[in-house]
Scaffold this active site. Structure first.
Site, PDB file in Angstrom:
ATOM      1  N   LYS A  13       0.861  -1.240   0.025  1.00 38.77           N
ATOM      2  CA  LYS A  13       0.127  -0.023  -0.161  1.00 38.77           C
ATOM      3  C   LYS A  13       0.948   1.323  -0.155  1.00 38.77           C
ATOM      4  O   LYS A  13       0.639   2.186  -0.686  1.00 38.77           O
ATOM      5  CB  LYS A  13      -1.108   0.005   1.110  1.00 38.77           C
ATOM      6  N   ARG A  88      -9.783   1.455   9.256  1.00 38.60           N
ATOM      7  CA  ARG A  88      -9.352  -0.207   9.532  1.00 38.60           C
ATOM      8  C   ARG A  88     -10.376  -0.437  10.243  1.00 38.60           C
ATOM      9  O   ARG A  88     -10.408  -1.719  10.565  1.00 38.60           O
ATOM     10  CB  ARG A  88      -8.054  -0.057  10.158  1.00 38.60           C
ATOM     11  N   ARG A 127      10.873  -6.870   4.942  1.00 41.87           N
ATOM     12  CA  ARG A 127      10.752  -5.327   5.317  1.00 41.87           C
ATOM     13  C   ARG A 127      11.527  -4.957   6.904  1.00 41.87           C
ATOM     14  O   ARG A 127      12.211  -4.332   7.025  1.00 41.87           O
ATOM     15  CB  ARG A 127       9.616  -4.805   5.210  1.00 41.87           C
ATOM     16  N   ARG A 133      11.831  -2.561  11.763  1.00 40.26           N
ATOM     17  CA  ARG A 133      10.478  -2.425  12.245  1.00 40.26           C
ATOM     18  C   ARG A 133      10.178  -3.142  13.522  1.00 40.26           C
ATOM     19  O   ARG A 133      10.275  -4.558  13.346  1.00 40.26           O
ATOM     20  CB  ARG A 133       9.424  -2.453  11.125  1.00 40.26           C
ATOM     21  N   ARG A 144      -0.913  -9.212  13.242  1.00 33.43           N
ATOM     22  CA  ARG A 144      -1.261  -8.165  12.401  1.00 33.43           C
ATOM     23  C   ARG A 144      -2.345  -8.858  11.155  1.00 33.43           C
ATOM     24  O   ARG A 144      -3.195  -8.151  11.020  1.00 33.43           O
ATOM     25  CB  ARG A 144      -0.398  -7.298  11.975  1.00 33.43           C
TER      26      ARG A 144
END
Ligand code: AMP
Length: 189
Positions: A13, A88, A127, A133, A144
């Site tokens: 996204k 969301r 990622r 992260r 998630r």
């Protein structure tokens, strides 16, 4: 143009939203990025948000909605914007509707990126390695995705029932996905 980019974590996204926003000259509003900036700066909002983000849970709607309301009130959003990662939850949809109704506006298009779940997990693990992260450990990634399926997937049918949702495959090269999104937005513009 007022746009929403939806899709599970790792669907791409953010990458696609950046490209659409530079093409359309509209601000890219990523609630995840705003939360992360607050975490980095150590603000009260960041300290609160971090507890939820690190666990793979959603930040409470009240906190998130207030943050988006402030952002959409800024001058650069007057002629359009792209929301990435918001709304969301069903409650966030209702809040967004009322924020826009107050301006006499509405969402023009919702693009949902669909992906193969195994590819998503691979992308997120990569990622995590690239960006470090804290919410991209394998356990948190799994949580998630669960939270997305429970709380955010139902938004798809809601926007579909309004006739503004288009699903676009997020699989393959970035440029291929971009071309698919362009085709959708340019036909509805
Ligand atoms: P993202 O970068 O969009 O994947 O967001 C990273 C994290 O920020 C999410 O896992 C949530 O903890 C939090 N977050 C971002 N957007 C929202 C939202 N609209 N509602 C609640 N929490 C959010």
């Amino acid at each position: 143009m007022r746009l929403i980019m939806m899709g599970p974590p790792g669907a791409g996204k953010g990458t696609q939203a950046d490209i659409v926003c530079s093409d359309k000259s509209i601000p890219h509003i990523s609630t995840g990025d705003i939360f992360r900036a607050n975490v980095t700066q150590g603000t009260a909002l960041g300290i609160e948000a971090k507890r939820y983000m690190d666990a793979g849970e959603y930040v409470p709607d009240g906190v998130t909605n207030a943050m988006v309301r402030d952002r959409l009130a800024q001058a650069d959003c007057a002629n359009g914007f792209l929301l990435d990662g918001y709304p969301r939850t069903i409650e966030q949809v209702g809040e967004l509707d009322s924020m826009l109704a107050a301006q006499g506006a509405g969402i023009d298009a919702v693009v949902e990126l669909t992906v193969d779940i195994d590819e998503v997990v691979q992308r997120l693990v990569k990622r995590a390695a690239d960006q470090g992260r804290a919410d991209d450990t394998e356990e948190v990634i799994r949580r998630r995705l669960e939270v997305f399926a429970e709380q955010t997937a139902p938004l798809t049918s809601l926007y579909a029932s309004r006739g503004i949702l288009t699903q676009v495959s997020g699989m393959g090269d970035v440029a291929d996905v971009t071309a698919r999104i362009h085709a959708v937005l340019n036909s509805s513009a």
